[in-house]
Design an enzyme around this catalytic site. Structure first.
Site, PDB file in Angstrom:
ATOM      1  N   ARG A 280      75.741   6.807  49.702  1.00 18.04           N
ATOM      2  CA  ARG A 280      75.814   5.390  49.302  1.00 18.04           C
ATOM      3  C   ARG A 280      75.158   4.598  50.421  1.00 18.04           C
ATOM      4  O   ARG A 280      75.604   4.650  51.568  1.00 18.04           O
ATOM      5  CB  ARG A 280      77.264   4.953  49.091  1.00 18.04           C
ATOM      6  CG  ARG A 280      77.407   3.455  48.937  1.00 18.04           C
ATOM      7  CD  ARG A 280      78.763   3.028  48.462  1.00 18.04           C
ATOM      8  NE  ARG A 280      78.935   3.290  47.049  1.00 18.04           N
ATOM      9  CZ  ARG A 280      79.845   2.705  46.277  1.00 18.04           C
ATOM     10  NH1 ARG A 280      80.679   1.827  46.789  1.00 18.04           N
ATOM     11  NH2 ARG A 280      79.942   2.998  45.002  1.00 18.04           N
TER      12      ARG A 280
ATOM     13  N   HIS B 105      72.856   2.426  40.339  1.00 18.91           N
ATOM     14  CA  HIS B 105      74.196   3.022  40.439  1.00 18.91           C
ATOM     15  C   HIS B 105      74.345   4.008  39.267  1.00 18.91           C
ATOM     16  O   HIS B 105      75.142   3.780  38.352  1.00 18.91           O
ATOM     17  CB  HIS B 105      75.260   1.922  40.400  1.00 18.91           C
ATOM     18  CG  HIS B 105      76.612   2.361  40.865  1.00 18.91           C
ATOM     19  ND1 HIS B 105      76.863   3.616  41.386  1.00 18.91           N
ATOM     20  CD2 HIS B 105      77.814   1.706  40.875  1.00 18.91           C
ATOM     21  CE1 HIS B 105      78.150   3.706  41.707  1.00 18.91           C
ATOM     22  NE2 HIS B 105      78.739   2.576  41.403  1.00 18.91           N
TER      23      HIS B 105
ATOM     24  N   CYS C 279      82.299  -2.301  36.300  1.00 15.23           N
ATOM     25  CA  CYS C 279      82.351  -1.099  37.153  1.00 15.23           C
ATOM     26  C   CYS C 279      83.476  -1.186  38.180  1.00 15.23           C
ATOM     27  O   CYS C 279      83.893  -0.164  38.709  1.00 15.23           O
ATOM     28  CB  CYS C 279      81.004  -0.867  37.822  1.00 15.23           C
ATOM     29  SG  CYS C 279      80.518  -2.185  38.966  1.00 15.23           S
TER      30      CYS C 279
HETATM   31  N1  NVA Z   1      76.840  -4.322  42.315  1.00 17.21           N
HETATM   32  C1  NVA Z   1      77.974  -3.897  43.091  1.00 17.21           C
HETATM   33  C2  NVA Z   1      78.571  -2.652  42.529  1.00 17.21           C
HETATM   34  C3  NVA Z   1      79.808  -2.174  43.239  1.00 17.21           C
HETATM   35  C4  NVA Z   1      80.326  -0.888  42.673  1.00 17.21           C
HETATM   36  C5  NVA Z   1      77.554  -3.694  44.537  1.00 17.21           C
HETATM   37  O1  NVA Z   1      76.465  -3.141  44.767  1.00 17.21           O
HETATM   38  O2  NVA Z   1      78.308  -4.072  45.433  1.00 17.21           O
HETATM   39  N1   CP Z   2      82.437   1.184  40.795  1.00 14.61           N
HETATM   40  C1   CP Z   2      82.328   1.666  42.044  1.00 14.61           C
HETATM   41  O1   CP Z   2      81.337   2.306  42.402  1.00 14.61           O
HETATM   42  O2   CP Z   2      83.410   1.436  42.812  1.00 14.61           O
HETATM   43  P1   CP Z   2      83.554   1.729  44.379  1.00 14.61           P
HETATM   44  O3   CP Z   2      82.666   0.744  45.087  1.00 14.61           O
HETATM   45  O4   CP Z   2      85.010   1.521  44.670  1.00 14.61           O
HETATM   46  O5   CP Z   2      83.116   3.132  44.661  1.00 14.61           O
END
Ligand code: NVA
Ligand code: CP
Length: 308
Positions: free
Chosen positions: A111, A138, A266
């Protein structure tokens, strides 16, 4: 020329489009099967002695816990690596980290921020690399979302999905999904927050952009949204709250969708911002199934990428 440690043939999962539509359908079928097996208490451990390394440069609850749990349930193990606590945080090259880790573990989740970092890492990894979220995509979340839709309503092919809010990493993965799963995607974004134009061009037959969220949501089978401020954009929070005010998924907006429309997010969610509490916690919402399905769909993905 292929350099030492550089990989040419390993299968990675950096974008939804890294696997075919047929493979995605099979992953979802298998995720549902693995979910049933887990519920019935069937011991299934195809990944004994296999290890997943998980490099996180951003926070996570669902992605981290679902991957760790998935590896444990499949008989293997997972190692969580925060970039601050590894030599990556002190400047060791991604390429070198990829070479080293892929000589020790069988799969790596990352990530991070720029998607290009994932691509570079994957280029030097001898084992599969999974995108646990980048600024651009994602894809793991879309596996869970597509599984959840299927479980509640059957095939999504030919249905209408409304994406309301930011043209962000989730929106880009929904655009990828519209092509792979063959659905119509209506995207409602404020000016200046649209998804990258290349994505829109590539999916032009499946995607339509709206400024007015009511038009995007009308007769939709699924309404999805996400935070207005993604990780890494915290300094823009105030400015974004102003820009996205009219893009809240609330009762009035949801009433324009089909009466049996599903609502997805999400998570993490911000009640009173991108979604009202009555929608998030109400009858249209399938967000808790969606978050649980991160576990089952990622088990299917790990099996697909790692099982011999
Ligand atoms: N768009 C959000 C998704 C979190 C799961 C982010 O990148 O923070
Ligand atoms: N939806 C999602 O990816 O959640 P987290 O940021 O908690 O992993």
């Amino acid at each position: 020329m292929v350099k030492e440690g550089q990989s040419m043939t390993v299968r990675h999962f950096l974008r939804l489009t890294d696997v075919s539509s047929e493979q995605l359908a099979e992953l979802i079928r298998r995720a549902i099967e693995l979910k049933t097996m887990q519920r019935e208490g069937t011991l299934y451990q195809p990944l004994v002695n296999r290890v997943l390394a998980m490099i996180f440069e951003k926070s996570s609850t669902r992605t981290r816990v679902s991957f760790e749990t998935a590896m444990l349930q499949l008989g293997g193990g997972a190692i969580f690596l925060s970039s601050d606590d590894t030599q990556l945080g002190r400047g060791e090259l991604l390429e070198d980290t990829a070479r080293v880790l892929s000589r020790m573990v069988e799969c790596i989740v990352i990530r991070t921020f720029e998607h290009a970092k994932l691509e570079r890492f994957a280029e030097y990894s001898q084992v599969p690399v999974i995108n646990g979220l980048s600024d651009t995509y994602h894809p793991c979340q879309l596996l869970a979302d597509m599984q959840t839709y299927y479980e509640h309503r059957g095939p999504i092919r030919g249905k209408t999905v409304a994406w309301v809010g930011d043209g962000n990493n989730m929106c880009h993965s929904y655009i990828n999904a519209s092509l792979q799963f063959d659905f119509q995607l209506n995207i409602a974004c404020p000016k200046g927050y649209e998804p990258t134009s290349d994505f829109l061009t590539e999916a032009s037959g499946h995607v339509q952009l709206f400024e007015d969220p009511s038009e995007a949501v009308r007769d939709a089978d699924l309404v999805a949204t996400d935070t207005w401020t993604s990780m890494g954009q915290e300094e823009e929070t105030e400015e974004r709250s102003q820009a996205f005010g009219a893009y809240q998924v609330n009762g009035a907006l949801m009433s324009l969708a089909k009466s049996d429309a599903l609502f997805m997010h999400c998570l993490p969610a911000h009640r009173g911002k991108e979604v009202t509490a009555d929608i998030l916690d109400g009858p249209h919402s399938v967000v808790w199934d969606q978050s649980e399905n991160r576990l089952h769909s990622q088990k299917a993905l790990l099996e697909f990428l790692m099982a011999r």
